[in-house]
Structures are given as structure tokens and as C-alpha cells.
Motif scaffolding. Sequence first.
Motif, PDB file in Angstrom:
ATOM      1  N   TRP A  60      -9.771   4.069 -11.468  1.00  0.00           N
ATOM      2  CA  TRP A  60     -10.899   4.826 -11.993  1.00  0.00           C
ATOM      3  C   TRP A  60     -10.476   5.620 -13.218  1.00  0.00           C
ATOM      4  CZ3 TRP A  60     -14.247   8.342  -8.311  1.00  0.00           C
ATOM      5  CH2 TRP A  60     -15.457   8.661  -8.945  1.00  0.00           C
ATOM      6  N   ASP A  61     -11.026   5.257 -14.346  1.00  0.00           N
ATOM      7  CA  ASP A  61     -10.839   6.029 -15.578  1.00  0.00           C
ATOM      8  C   ASP A  61     -11.938   7.088 -15.617  1.00  0.00           C
ATOM      9  OD1 ASP A  61     -10.237   6.961 -18.125  1.00  0.00           O
ATOM     10  OD2 ASP A  61     -11.370   5.351 -19.101  1.00  0.00           O
ATOM     11  N   SER A  62     -11.860   8.025 -14.702  1.00  0.00           N
ATOM     12  CA  SER A  62     -12.949   9.000 -14.537  1.00  0.00           C
ATOM     13  C   SER A  62     -13.068   9.971 -15.700  1.00  0.00           C
ATOM     14  CB  SER A  62     -12.774   9.775 -13.231  1.00  0.00           C
ATOM     15  OG  SER A  62     -11.538  10.479 -13.240  1.00  0.00           O
ATOM     16  N   ASP A  63     -11.979  10.173 -16.456  1.00  0.00           N
ATOM     17  CA  ASP A  63     -12.078  11.088 -17.601  1.00  0.00           C
ATOM     18  C   ASP A  63     -12.530  10.376 -18.871  1.00  0.00           C
ATOM     19  OD1 ASP A  63      -9.793   9.703 -18.370  1.00  0.00           O
ATOM     20  OD2 ASP A  63      -8.492  11.483 -18.414  1.00  0.00           O
ATOM     21  N   GLY A  64     -12.690   9.049 -18.810  1.00  0.00           N
ATOM     22  CA  GLY A  64     -13.262   8.298 -19.927  1.00  0.00           C
ATOM     23  C   GLY A  64     -12.359   8.116 -21.131  1.00  0.00           C
ATOM     24  N   ASN A  65     -11.029   8.233 -20.964  1.00  0.00           N
ATOM     25  CA  ASN A  65     -10.137   8.076 -22.118  1.00  0.00           C
ATOM     26  C   ASN A  65      -9.690   6.629 -22.332  1.00  0.00           C
ATOM     27  OD1 ASN A  65      -8.214   7.620 -20.150  1.00  0.00           O
ATOM     28  ND2 ASN A  65      -6.792   9.207 -20.862  1.00  0.00           N
ATOM     29  N   GLY A  66     -10.182   5.697 -21.513  1.00  0.00           N
ATOM     30  CA  GLY A  66      -9.850   4.289 -21.682  1.00  0.00           C
ATOM     31  C   GLY A  66      -8.689   3.806 -20.827  1.00  0.00           C
ATOM     32  N   LYS A  67      -8.027   4.711 -20.090  1.00  0.00           N
ATOM     33  CA  LYS A  67      -6.890   4.326 -19.250  1.00  0.00           C
ATOM     34  C   LYS A  67      -7.040   4.944 -17.866  1.00  0.00           C
ATOM     35  CE  LYS A  67      -3.814   4.111 -23.185  1.00  0.00           C
ATOM     36  NZ  LYS A  67      -2.668   4.724 -23.859  1.00  0.00           N
ATOM     37  N   ALA A  68      -7.062   4.069 -16.838  1.00  0.00           N
ATOM     38  CA  ALA A  68      -7.198   4.532 -15.454  1.00  0.00           C
ATOM     39  C   ALA A  68      -5.841   4.950 -14.890  1.00  0.00           C
ATOM     40  CB  ALA A  68      -7.781   3.423 -14.590  1.00  0.00           C
ATOM     41  N   GLY A  69      -5.869   5.902 -13.970  1.00  0.00           N
ATOM     42  CA  GLY A  69      -4.657   6.309 -13.264  1.00  0.00           C
ATOM     43  C   GLY A  69      -3.738   7.223 -14.045  1.00  0.00           C
ATOM     44  N   GLU A  70      -4.262   7.898 -15.058  1.00  0.00           N
ATOM     45  CA  GLU A  70      -3.457   8.841 -15.825  1.00  0.00           C
ATOM     46  C   GLU A  70      -3.917  10.261 -15.549  1.00  0.00           C
ATOM     47  OE1 GLU A  70      -3.585   7.691 -19.942  1.00  0.00           O
ATOM     48  OE2 GLU A  70      -2.014   6.191 -19.621  1.00  0.00           O
ATOM     49  N   LYS A  71      -3.148  11.220 -16.039  1.00  0.00           N
ATOM     50  CA  LYS A  71      -3.458  12.630 -15.850  1.00  0.00           C
ATOM     51  C   LYS A  71      -4.931  12.896 -16.191  1.00  0.00           C
ATOM     52  CE  LYS A  71      -2.014  17.213 -17.217  1.00  0.00           C
ATOM     53  NZ  LYS A  71      -1.102  18.031 -18.027  1.00  0.00           N
ATOM     54  N   GLY A  72      -5.631  13.558 -15.271  1.00  0.00           N
ATOM     55  CA  GLY A  72      -7.044  13.873 -15.453  1.00  0.00           C
ATOM     56  C   GLY A  72      -7.976  12.902 -14.748  1.00  0.00           C
ATOM     57  N   ASP A  73      -7.447  11.748 -14.307  1.00  0.00           N
ATOM     58  CA  ASP A  73      -8.278  10.770 -13.593  1.00  0.00           C
ATOM     59  C   ASP A  73      -8.318  11.084 -12.099  1.00  0.00           C
ATOM     60  OD1 ASP A  73      -9.077   9.135 -15.727  1.00  0.00           O
ATOM     61  OD2 ASP A  73      -7.193   8.019 -15.670  1.00  0.00           O
ATOM     62  N   ILE A  74      -9.357  10.584 -11.443  1.00  0.00           N
ATOM     63  CA  ILE A  74      -9.489  10.722  -9.992  1.00  0.00           C
ATOM     64  C   ILE A  74      -8.722   9.582  -9.342  1.00  0.00           C
ATOM     65  CG2 ILE A  74     -11.107  10.724  -8.053  1.00  0.00           C
ATOM     66  CD1 ILE A  74     -13.199  11.885 -10.070  1.00  0.00           C
ATOM     67  N   VAL A  75      -7.850   9.946  -8.386  1.00  0.00           N
ATOM     68  CA  VAL A  75      -7.002   8.982  -7.685  1.00  0.00           C
ATOM     69  C   VAL A  75      -7.039   9.266  -6.182  1.00  0.00           C
ATOM     70  CG1 VAL A  75      -5.436   8.622  -9.656  1.00  0.00           C
ATOM     71  CG2 VAL A  75      -4.938  10.412  -7.981  1.00  0.00           C
ATOM     72  N   ILE A  76      -6.496   8.353  -5.402  1.00  0.00           N
ATOM     73  CA  ILE A  76      -6.372   8.575  -3.959  1.00  0.00           C
ATOM     74  C   ILE A  76      -5.308   9.640  -3.720  1.00  0.00           C
ATOM     75  CG2 ILE A  76      -5.617   7.516  -1.785  1.00  0.00           C
ATOM     76  CD1 ILE A  76      -6.977   4.941  -2.716  1.00  0.00           C
ATOM     77  N   ASP A  77      -5.587  10.549  -2.806  1.00  0.00           N
ATOM     78  CA  ASP A  77      -4.655  11.619  -2.445  1.00  0.00           C
ATOM     79  C   ASP A  77      -3.703  11.112  -1.361  1.00  0.00           C
ATOM     80  OD1 ASP A  77      -3.294  13.915  -1.847  1.00  0.00           O
ATOM     81  OD2 ASP A  77      -5.083  15.171  -1.610  1.00  0.00           O
ATOM     82  N   TYR A  78      -2.610  10.481  -1.796  1.00  0.00           N
ATOM     83  CA  TYR A  78      -1.628   9.934  -0.856  1.00  0.00           C
ATOM     84  C   TYR A  78      -0.877  11.035  -0.109  1.00  0.00           C
ATOM     85  CZ  TYR A  78      -2.374   5.407  -3.060  1.00  0.00           C
ATOM     86  OH  TYR A  78      -2.937   4.248  -3.529  1.00  0.00           O
ATOM     87  N   ASP A  79      -0.858  12.251  -0.676  1.00  0.00           N
ATOM     88  CA  ASP A  79      -0.202  13.369   0.018  1.00  0.00           C
ATOM     89  C   ASP A  79      -0.973  13.776   1.263  1.00  0.00           C
ATOM     90  OD1 ASP A  79       1.786  13.457  -1.927  1.00  0.00           O
ATOM     91  OD2 ASP A  79       0.627  14.837  -3.178  1.00  0.00           O
ATOM     92  N   LYS A  80      -2.264  13.622   1.211  1.00  0.00           N
ATOM     93  CA  LYS A  80      -3.119  14.013   2.344  1.00  0.00           C
ATOM     94  C   LYS A  80      -3.122  12.943   3.431  1.00  0.00           C
ATOM     95  CE  LYS A  80      -7.159  16.663   3.048  1.00  0.00           C
ATOM     96  NZ  LYS A  80      -7.059  18.003   2.583  1.00  0.00           N
ATOM     97  N   GLU A  81      -3.290  11.670   3.025  1.00  0.00           N
ATOM     98  CA  GLU A  81      -3.327  10.577   4.006  1.00  0.00           C
ATOM     99  C   GLU A  81      -3.192   9.236   3.303  1.00  0.00           C
ATOM    100  OE1 GLU A  81      -6.200   9.006   7.613  1.00  0.00           O
ATOM    101  OE2 GLU A  81      -6.581  10.943   6.728  1.00  0.00           O
ATOM    102  N   ILE A  82      -2.456   8.313   3.924  1.00  0.00           N
ATOM    103  CA  ILE A  82      -2.342   6.945   3.415  1.00  0.00           C
ATOM    104  C   ILE A  82      -3.701   6.261   3.615  1.00  0.00           C
ATOM    105  CG2 ILE A  82      -1.115   4.744   3.660  1.00  0.00           C
ATOM    106  CD1 ILE A  82       0.635   7.035   2.630  1.00  0.00           C
ATOM    107  N   PRO A  83      -4.191   5.508   2.632  1.00  0.00           N
ATOM    108  CA  PRO A  83      -5.548   4.946   2.708  1.00  0.00           C
ATOM    109  C   PRO A  83      -5.667   3.668   3.547  1.00  0.00           C
ATOM    110  CG  PRO A  83      -4.550   4.378   0.624  1.00  0.00           C
ATOM    111  CD  PRO A  83      -3.569   5.267   1.334  1.00  0.00           C
ATOM    112  N   ASN A  84      -5.065   3.662   4.747  1.00  0.00           N
ATOM    113  CA  ASN A  84      -5.213   2.510   5.649  1.00  0.00           C
ATOM    114  C   ASN A  84      -6.635   2.472   6.189  1.00  0.00           C
ATOM    115  OD1 ASN A  84      -2.518   1.766   5.389  1.00  0.00           O
ATOM    116  ND2 ASN A  84      -1.884   3.078   7.063  1.00  0.00           N
ATOM    117  N   VAL A  85      -7.164   1.275   6.353  1.00  0.00           N
ATOM    118  CA  VAL A  85      -8.512   1.108   6.900  1.00  0.00           C
ATOM    119  C   VAL A  85      -8.485   0.065   8.007  1.00  0.00           C
ATOM    120  CG1 VAL A  85      -9.740   1.794   4.804  1.00  0.00           C
ATOM    121  CG2 VAL A  85      -9.152  -0.596   5.139  1.00  0.00           C
TER     122      VAL A  85
END
Length: 164
Positions: free
Chosen positions: A124-149
Motif C-alpha cells: 500500500w502506497d498510502s502516502d501517494g509518493n509512488g513507492k509502497a512499503g516506505e516510511k509514511g506508508d501503512i503496513v502490517i504491524d508485525y510487532d503486534k501479531e503475525i498476520p496468519n489466517v
Amino acid sequence: MRNHLLLFMAAGTLMLSGCTKTEKENKAATPNSAASVSENTLPENIKIEFSGEDKFTIKSALLKVSLYGIDEKLADAPATLITEQEYEQKSIPFTIDLPIPKDTQSKINPKPVGPAKYYVTISWDSDGNGKAGEKGDIVIDYDKEIPNVKLNNETQKIYLKVLQ
């Protein structure tokens, strides 16, 4: 010597008598594997709820959610992409229905010998700078919980954060 031969024959007969279950009894005694049962009862979609505690600012609403599968027993094997879907979201929390194929476990390579484990990722390039997964983007919080489903009808919860 003759007594030994009779004793040997009696022991052999007893051992063989324990192995005379019919094929029908063997099938009844052996439960179906978890894979075949779960493959037959998979829902068409899994419901995933994304939430988080950060203050989220979304400039670009387009995100991609991917589902991966891996043999639960293999530690170093790469995960296999099962499916991915694009969504538009303008606020958090939100819930999506991710379509899943009926043959999810058969798509995993290497083929699982035991139960399969599934997890999701987002891009998700949520900050709209053209690159996903960088500072300022929304990512999965792996510190809180692993995203197993689990591939069932329960709502799966995934926690998000803003990458610092």
C-alpha cells in the motif's frame, strides 16, 4: 526341536491374525487428512478486518492484499502466492472479503506433507509518493501479531501501523 517349531508357528499365526482387518475397516479407522476435509469445506471468501491504533492519513486509497500458503512443518521453504486482490480504502478500520480458490493447498509448492499455514501481506502506497512499503506508508504491524489466517468463516484480524 519340534516344540520350538510349534512355538514359532503359533507365534506367527498370532502375528498374522492381528493383520487381518479388511480394507473397509482400515478406511474407517483412518480419518481423512485435514487437507482433504478442509479443501472440501473451504468458504468462497475469507473475511479480513484491518485495524490499528495509529493516526492514519490515506492519500492513495489503492492497496493490494495477497494470500500466501506454506507447509506448516517446513521452516526454510518459500511461501507460495495463492491469490491477490486490489481494494480501495479511504479509512481504517475496514473489512474485506478476499476470494480464495477451492484448491488452495494444491497450489502450494513444495506440496505440503502436513497441514498448510496461510498468511496475508499488503502492499500500500498510502502516502501517494509512488513507492509502497516506505516510511509514511501503512503496513502490517508485525510487532503486534503475525498476520496468519485460517481459511474458515471467521473474521480474521490484521493490525496495521504507519511505517516510521
